[in-house]
Design a protein around this motif. Structure first.
Motif, mmCIF file in Angstrom:
data_model
loop_
_atom_site.group_PDB
_atom_site.id
_atom_site.type_symbol
_atom_site.label_atom_id
_atom_site.label_comp_id
_atom_site.label_asym_id
_atom_site.label_seq_id
_atom_site.Cartn_x
_atom_site.Cartn_y
_atom_site.Cartn_z
ATOM 1 N N MET A 127 0.834 -1.110 0.024
ATOM 2 C CA MET A 127 0.019 -0.061 -0.049
ATOM 3 C C MET A 127 0.819 1.168 -0.076
ATOM 4 N N GLY A 128 0.701 2.264 -1.037
ATOM 5 C CA GLY A 128 1.793 3.287 -1.002
ATOM 6 C C GLY A 128 1.030 4.408 -0.508
ATOM 7 N N LEU A 129 1.580 5.667 -0.463
ATOM 8 C CA LEU A 129 1.129 6.836 0.282
ATOM 9 C C LEU A 129 -0.172 7.227 -0.226
ATOM 10 N N THR A 130 -0.202 7.171 -1.744
ATOM 11 C CA THR A 130 -1.529 7.598 -2.309
ATOM 12 C C THR A 130 -2.599 6.712 -2.024
ATOM 13 N N ASP A 131 -2.677 5.463 -1.666
ATOM 14 C CA ASP A 131 -3.473 4.753 -1.156
ATOM 15 C C ASP A 131 -3.999 5.090 0.007
ATOM 16 N N ILE A 132 -2.888 5.432 0.915
ATOM 17 C CA ILE A 132 -3.482 5.706 2.295
ATOM 18 C C ILE A 132 -4.033 6.826 2.385
ATOM 19 N N PHE A 133 -3.660 7.957 1.703
ATOM 20 C CA PHE A 133 -4.548 9.323 1.600
ATOM 21 C C PHE A 133 -6.012 9.088 0.989
ATOM 22 N N ALA A 134 -5.990 8.333 -0.103
ATOM 23 C CA ALA A 134 -7.279 7.994 -0.562
ATOM 24 C C ALA A 134 -8.099 7.420 0.232
ATOM 25 N N SER A 135 -7.575 6.365 1.190
ATOM 26 C CA SER A 135 -8.510 5.717 2.081
ATOM 27 C C SER A 135 -8.922 6.662 3.162
ATOM 28 N N ILE A 136 -8.277 7.586 3.672
ATOM 29 C CA ILE A 136 -8.559 8.628 4.752
ATOM 30 C C ILE A 136 -9.375 9.837 4.118
ATOM 31 N N PHE A 137 -8.931 10.297 3.160
ATOM 32 C CA PHE A 137 -9.609 11.448 2.524
ATOM 33 C C PHE A 137 -10.677 11.135 1.484
ATOM 34 N N PRO A 138 -11.561 11.423 1.085
ATOM 35 C CA PRO A 138 -12.145 11.130 -0.088
ATOM 36 C C PRO A 138 -11.959 12.000 -1.238
ATOM 37 N N THR A 139 -12.232 11.504 -2.511
ATOM 38 C CA THR A 139 -11.606 12.282 -3.883
ATOM 39 C C THR A 139 -12.835 13.311 -3.934
ATOM 40 N N ALA A 140 -12.336 14.621 -4.150
ATOM 41 C CA ALA A 140 -13.536 15.534 -4.384
ATOM 42 C C ALA A 140 -13.425 16.028 -5.905
ATOM 43 N N TYR A 141 -14.366 16.115 -6.554
ATOM 44 C CA TYR A 141 -14.442 16.160 -8.009
ATOM 45 C C TYR A 141 -14.993 17.735 -8.165
ATOM 46 N N ALA A 142 -14.408 18.481 -9.060
ATOM 47 C CA ALA A 142 -15.069 19.796 -9.331
ATOM 48 C C ALA A 142 -16.255 19.628 -10.159
ATOM 49 N N GLU A 143 -17.085 20.268 -9.723
ATOM 50 C CA GLU A 143 -18.501 20.333 -10.795
ATOM 51 C C GLU A 143 -18.461 21.582 -11.720
ATOM 52 N N GLU A 144 -18.953 20.971 -12.788
ATOM 53 C CA GLU A 144 -18.960 21.984 -13.773
ATOM 54 C C GLU A 144 -20.262 22.979 -13.648
ATOM 55 N N GLU A 145 -19.995 24.346 -13.354
ATOM 56 C CA GLU A 145 -21.306 25.110 -13.717
ATOM 57 C C GLU A 145 -21.206 25.931 -14.694
ATOM 58 N N ASP A 146 -22.579 26.268 -15.225
ATOM 59 C CA ASP A 146 -22.780 26.963 -16.605
ATOM 60 C C ASP A 146 -22.509 28.481 -16.000
ATOM 61 N N VAL A 147 -21.440 29.150 -15.991
ATOM 62 C CA VAL A 147 -21.157 30.314 -15.638
ATOM 63 C C VAL A 147 -21.363 31.408 -16.822
ATOM 64 N N VAL A 148 -22.132 32.324 -16.742
ATOM 65 C CA VAL A 148 -22.315 33.383 -17.797
ATOM 66 C C VAL A 148 -21.342 34.764 -17.362
ATOM 67 N N VAL A 149 -20.605 34.864 -18.330
ATOM 68 C CA VAL A 149 -19.620 36.224 -17.933
ATOM 69 C C VAL A 149 -20.224 37.236 -19.016
ATOM 70 N N GLU A 150 -20.546 38.432 -18.209
ATOM 71 C CA GLU A 150 -21.095 39.474 -18.972
ATOM 72 C C GLU A 150 -19.797 40.355 -19.141
ATOM 73 N N VAL A 151 -19.659 40.735 -20.594
ATOM 74 C CA VAL A 151 -18.572 41.720 -20.849
ATOM 75 C C VAL A 151 -19.273 43.074 -20.988
ATOM 76 N N VAL A 152 -18.874 44.211 -20.294
ATOM 77 C CA VAL A 152 -19.206 45.338 -20.234
ATOM 78 C C VAL A 152 -18.245 46.115 -20.805
ATOM 79 N N GLU A 153 -18.613 46.881 -22.058
ATOM 80 C CA GLU A 153 -17.554 47.575 -22.499
ATOM 81 C C GLU A 153 -17.692 48.962 -22.121
ATOM 82 N N GLU A 154 -16.660 49.408 -21.527
ATOM 83 C CA GLU A 154 -16.634 50.737 -21.100
ATOM 84 C C GLU A 154 -15.956 51.863 -22.190
ATOM 85 N N VAL A 155 -16.404 52.974 -22.216
ATOM 86 C CA VAL A 155 -16.186 53.806 -23.024
ATOM 87 C C VAL A 155 -15.013 54.528 -22.573
#
Length: 97
Positions: free
Chosen positions: A1-29
Protein backbone atom coordinates in the motif's frame (compact mmCIF):
# COMPACT_ATOMS: atom_id res chain seq x y z
CA UNK A 1 0.00 0.00 0.00
CA UNK A 2 1.51 3.29 -1.11
CA UNK A 3 1.21 6.74 0.30
CA UNK A 4 -1.38 7.68 -2.30
CA UNK A 5 -3.56 4.72 -1.30
CA UNK A 6 -3.34 5.70 2.37
CA UNK A 7 -4.46 9.26 1.62
CA UNK A 8 -7.21 7.98 -0.68
CA UNK A 9 -8.55 5.75 2.09
CA UNK A 10 -8.55 8.59 4.65
CA UNK A 11 -9.68 11.49 2.48
CA UNK A 12 -12.39 11.11 -0.11
CA UNK A 13 -11.71 12.34 -3.63
CA UNK A 14 -13.43 15.61 -4.43
CA UNK A 15 -14.37 16.37 -8.01
CA UNK A 16 -15.07 19.83 -9.28
CA UNK A 17 -18.54 20.31 -10.62
CA UNK A 18 -18.97 22.20 -13.81
CA UNK A 19 -21.29 25.14 -13.54
CA UNK A 20 -22.63 27.16 -16.39
CA UNK A 21 -21.20 30.55 -15.66
CA UNK A 22 -22.31 33.44 -17.77
CA UNK A 23 -19.75 36.18 -17.97
CA UNK A 24 -21.05 39.56 -19.02
CA UNK A 25 -18.67 41.67 -20.97
CA UNK A 26 -19.18 45.30 -20.23
CA UNK A 27 -17.54 47.65 -22.62
CA UNK A 28 -16.48 50.84 -21.00
CA UNK A 29 -16.09 53.82 -23.17
CA UNK A 30 -12.71 55.20 -22.40
CA UNK A 31 -12.36 58.86 -22.90
CA UNK A 32 -8.99 59.61 -24.26
CA UNK A 33 -7.35 62.32 -22.27
CA UNK A 34 -4.98 64.58 -24.04
CA UNK A 35 -1.55 64.30 -22.57
CA UNK A 36 -0.13 67.63 -21.60
CA UNK A 37 2.80 68.77 -23.65
CA UNK A 38 6.19 68.17 -22.07
CA UNK A 39 7.71 71.56 -21.14
CA UNK A 40 11.25 70.18 -20.75
CA UNK A 41 12.56 70.58 -24.35
CA UNK A 42 11.59 74.26 -24.51
CA UNK A 43 12.97 74.97 -21.05
CA UNK A 44 16.23 73.16 -21.82
CA UNK A 45 16.66 75.22 -25.00
CA UNK A 46 16.23 78.41 -22.99
CA UNK A 47 18.71 77.19 -20.40
CA UNK A 48 21.27 76.35 -23.08
CA UNK A 49 21.48 80.08 -23.74
CA UNK A 50 22.27 80.68 -20.06
CA UNK A 51 25.09 78.13 -20.28
CA UNK A 52 26.49 79.42 -23.58
CA UNK A 53 30.11 79.54 -22.38
CA UNK A 54 30.04 75.86 -21.36
CA UNK A 55 28.28 74.95 -24.61
CA UNK A 56 31.06 76.71 -26.52
CA UNK A 57 33.73 74.68 -24.66
CA UNK A 58 31.81 71.46 -25.42
CA UNK A 59 31.47 72.33 -29.11
CA UNK A 60 35.19 73.18 -29.35
CA UNK A 61 36.07 69.86 -27.72
CA UNK A 62 33.78 67.97 -30.11
CA UNK A 63 35.43 69.73 -33.04
CA UNK A 64 38.90 68.71 -31.82
CA UNK A 65 37.74 65.09 -31.47
CA UNK A 66 36.29 65.12 -34.99
CA UNK A 67 39.63 66.41 -36.26
CA UNK A 68 41.52 63.46 -34.84
CA UNK A 69 42.24 64.30 -31.19
CA UNK A 70 42.39 61.31 -28.86
CA UNK A 71 40.65 63.07 -25.99
CA UNK A 72 37.03 62.71 -24.96
CA UNK A 73 34.63 65.46 -24.02
CA UNK A 74 32.95 63.83 -21.05
CA UNK A 75 34.08 66.48 -18.58
CA UNK A 76 32.84 69.32 -20.79
CA UNK A 77 29.57 67.48 -21.37
CA UNK A 78 28.98 66.97 -17.64
CA UNK A 79 29.76 70.62 -16.86
CA UNK A 80 27.34 71.78 -19.55
CA UNK A 81 24.56 69.39 -18.51
CA UNK A 82 25.01 70.31 -14.84
CA UNK A 83 24.54 73.98 -15.70
CA UNK A 84 21.52 73.27 -17.93
CA UNK A 85 19.91 70.98 -15.34
CA UNK A 86 20.45 73.49 -12.53
CA UNK A 87 18.75 76.14 -14.66
CA UNK A 88 15.91 73.94 -15.90
CA UNK A 89 14.96 71.91 -12.81
CA UNK A 90 13.03 74.62 -10.91
CA UNK A 91 11.30 75.76 -14.10
CA UNK A 92 10.24 72.24 -15.06
CA UNK A 93 9.03 71.53 -11.53
CA UNK A 94 7.00 74.74 -11.48
CA UNK A 95 5.49 73.93 -14.89
CA UNK A 96 4.34 70.47 -13.84
CA UNK A 97 2.53 71.45 -10.66
Amino acid sequence: MGLTDIFASIFPTAYAEEEDVVVEVVEEVEEEEEEPEDPKPEIMEACEKDCAALKKHLDECNERVENGSHENCIEEFFHFMHCADECAAPKIFAATQ
